[in-house]
Design a protein around this motif. Sequence first.
Motif, short mmCIF file in Angstrom:
data_model
loop_
_atom_site.label_atom_id
_atom_site.label_comp_id
_atom_site.label_asym_id
_atom_site.label_seq_id
_atom_site.Cartn_x
_atom_site.Cartn_y
_atom_site.Cartn_z
N ALA A 220 1.11 -1.28 0.08
CA ALA A 220 -0.33 -0.13 -0.47
C ALA A 220 0.60 1.11 0.38
N ILE A 221 2.05 1.16 0.61
CA ILE A 221 2.77 2.41 1.27
C ILE A 221 3.47 2.78 -0.36
N PHE A 222 4.39 1.87 -1.18
CA PHE A 222 4.98 1.35 -2.42
C PHE A 222 4.06 2.14 -3.25
N ASN A 223 2.65 1.73 -3.52
CA ASN A 223 1.81 1.80 -4.33
C ASN A 223 1.14 3.19 -4.02
N SER A 224 0.96 3.47 -3.45
CA SER A 224 0.35 4.86 -2.92
C SER A 224 1.56 6.22 -3.80
N GLN A 225 -0.13 7.32 -4.09
CA GLN A 225 0.78 8.13 -4.67
C GLN A 225 0.29 9.45 -4.29
N ILE A 226 0.71 9.34 -3.45
CA ILE A 226 0.33 10.49 -2.08
C ILE A 226 1.35 9.86 -1.22
N PRO A 227 2.39 11.16 -1.44
CA PRO A 227 3.57 10.57 0.40
C PRO A 227 4.16 10.48 1.27
N ILE A 228 4.10 9.43 1.76
CA ILE A 228 3.93 9.30 2.66
C ILE A 228 5.01 9.16 4.35
N ILE A 229 4.78 9.90 5.17
CA ILE A 229 5.85 9.55 6.55
C ILE A 229 5.58 8.43 7.47
N SER A 230 6.46 7.71 7.53
CA SER A 230 6.28 6.68 8.51
C SER A 230 6.38 7.45 9.72
N ALA A 231 6.16 6.56 11.05
CA ALA A 231 6.54 7.20 11.98
C ALA A 231 5.47 6.34 13.15
N VAL A 232 6.64 5.25 12.98
CA VAL A 232 6.34 4.51 13.95
C VAL A 232 7.57 3.77 14.83
N GLY A 233 6.87 3.53 16.37
CA GLY A 233 7.63 2.94 17.25
C GLY A 233 8.34 4.42 17.97
N HIS A 234 9.74 4.34 18.33
CA HIS A 234 10.32 5.12 19.42
C HIS A 234 11.62 4.84 18.16
N GLU A 235 13.02 6.00 18.44
CA GLU A 235 13.74 6.53 17.54
C GLU A 235 14.30 5.24 17.08
N THR A 236 14.88 3.38 18.00
CA THR A 236 15.54 2.69 17.97
C THR A 236 14.12 1.78 17.17
N ASP A 237 13.60 1.80 16.22
CA ASP A 237 12.74 0.89 16.45
C ASP A 237 12.58 1.34 14.10
N TYR A 238 12.62 -0.23 14.31
CA TYR A 238 12.47 0.11 12.58
C TYR A 238 11.45 -0.95 12.24
N THR A 239 11.00 -0.73 11.07
CA THR A 239 9.50 -1.59 10.83
C THR A 239 9.93 -1.65 9.11
N ILE A 240 9.17 -2.42 8.32
CA ILE A 240 8.73 -2.55 6.55
C ILE A 240 8.51 -1.36 6.27
N ALA A 241 7.33 -0.89 6.98
CA ALA A 241 6.84 0.75 6.60
C ALA A 241 7.99 2.11 6.77
N ASP A 242 9.05 1.83 7.64
CA ASP A 242 9.49 2.82 7.39
C ASP A 242 10.37 3.13 6.28
N PHE A 243 10.75 1.62 5.75
CA PHE A 243 11.92 1.66 4.92
C PHE A 243 11.34 1.50 3.37
N CYS A 244 10.02 1.50 2.93
CA CYS A 244 8.71 1.69 1.68
C CYS A 244 8.70 3.25 1.77
N ALA A 245 8.10 3.50 3.20
CA ALA A 245 7.78 4.76 3.06
C ALA A 245 8.59 6.16 2.30
N ASP A 246 7.80 6.77 1.87
CA ASP A 246 9.11 8.40 1.02
C ASP A 246 10.05 9.08 2.63
N LEU A 247 9.62 8.89 3.49
CA LEU A 247 10.35 9.25 4.61
C LEU A 247 9.98 8.99 5.68
N ARG A 248 11.45 8.52 6.99
CA ARG A 248 10.83 7.89 8.24
C ARG A 248 11.14 9.04 9.57
#
Length: 402
Positions: A220-248
Amino acid sequence: MTTYSVSELNRLVAKILDDHPLLANIQVNGEISGGKLYPSGHFYFSLKDENSSVNCVMFRSNYNRIKFIPKNGDKVTVKAKASIYEVAGRFQLLVNSMEPQGIGDLYQQFELLKKELANQGYFSENNKKQLPELPNLIGVVTSSEGAVIKDIINVLRRRFPGFKMHFVPVAVQGFGAAEQIADAIELLNFRNQVDVIIIARGGGSIEDLWAFNEKVVADAIFNSQIPIISAVGHETDYTIADFCADLRAPTPSAAAELVVPEKRMLLENIQFEREKLIKSLQRQLFNAKQTLDYLMERSVFKNPRSLIDQQKKLIVELSGRLEREIKHQTNYHKRQITFLYNNLQALNPFSILERGYAYIESSEKTTIDSVNKISSGQKINIHWSDGKASAEINEITYKRKI
């Protein structure tokens, strides 16, 4: 037969354990029992199963690296070295790492999906979309419960009073959460009203954040035509959504900081540019007057008369051109200032009220922006640009979602 003292025996057993390659790095499953964290930072506990138990110690440096707080009854997997406490002759495990049973499988799934998506270009910088400098409408996908949505609203309100936001509440963990998040992103793309989307949730364990590691969310993030910011968890947490988003963003509050500029700074910049323009025009007018005064005082304009007349005509022509250019420049910059001013006015919520719109508050002074936030018999306040009125909800009609 060799006779040993107790100390010699314990040292001999310790050496045998140290030299044994299998026991130097062994992985053990079991249940924590009798765990105690001492002021020194060392964690002492027993690891047991239905038949046996073994004493364990995890020193402070290793304990501080684990990402959860172990407690009695937890089923865990430890990596350890077999040893003997020579003073008491007690067999024990020196634990290097610990994780809840099953977490290793999740990390393995995470790394496999991460590698697969990276190979497909999901994380490529070439596919990242530019965020708008001043979004007109901000989409937010997160839970309606907890502090995350409140933090985002508070930061947006502080940085840019009068901002407009479209909130899509979803579950952010548990069964079906990933599908809800993906559906919300697709819905915002289908409506095509927002300029940027924030997907967010607070911190937690890898299980808590797992919805943001699902492929359906990555798609869903990769196919989105609208820019997406991923803000999941704390600063040390990384998710797949963070890597796919246009900005983490490291936190949900940081995402709100990144999505809009400070309105106060924009207004100050406009005022600064306006003052620069005025000074530039004044300087041009002054220089033109100085030049004109200088030319008028030259002897060539006084004698002979014919040359003076000729130069006067030239001066009149130049003066007309100068005045027309100044007028043109002045009108142009006035239009620019008016354009910027009108844009700011369009963002002013009170301007919207003056066009006949109204906004509704509950009796607790909170804004009601959805029928899902009211109930029959509830007291509400309706605000217009010239006053307000109190009312009571008698009937609620829900619009079927697209």
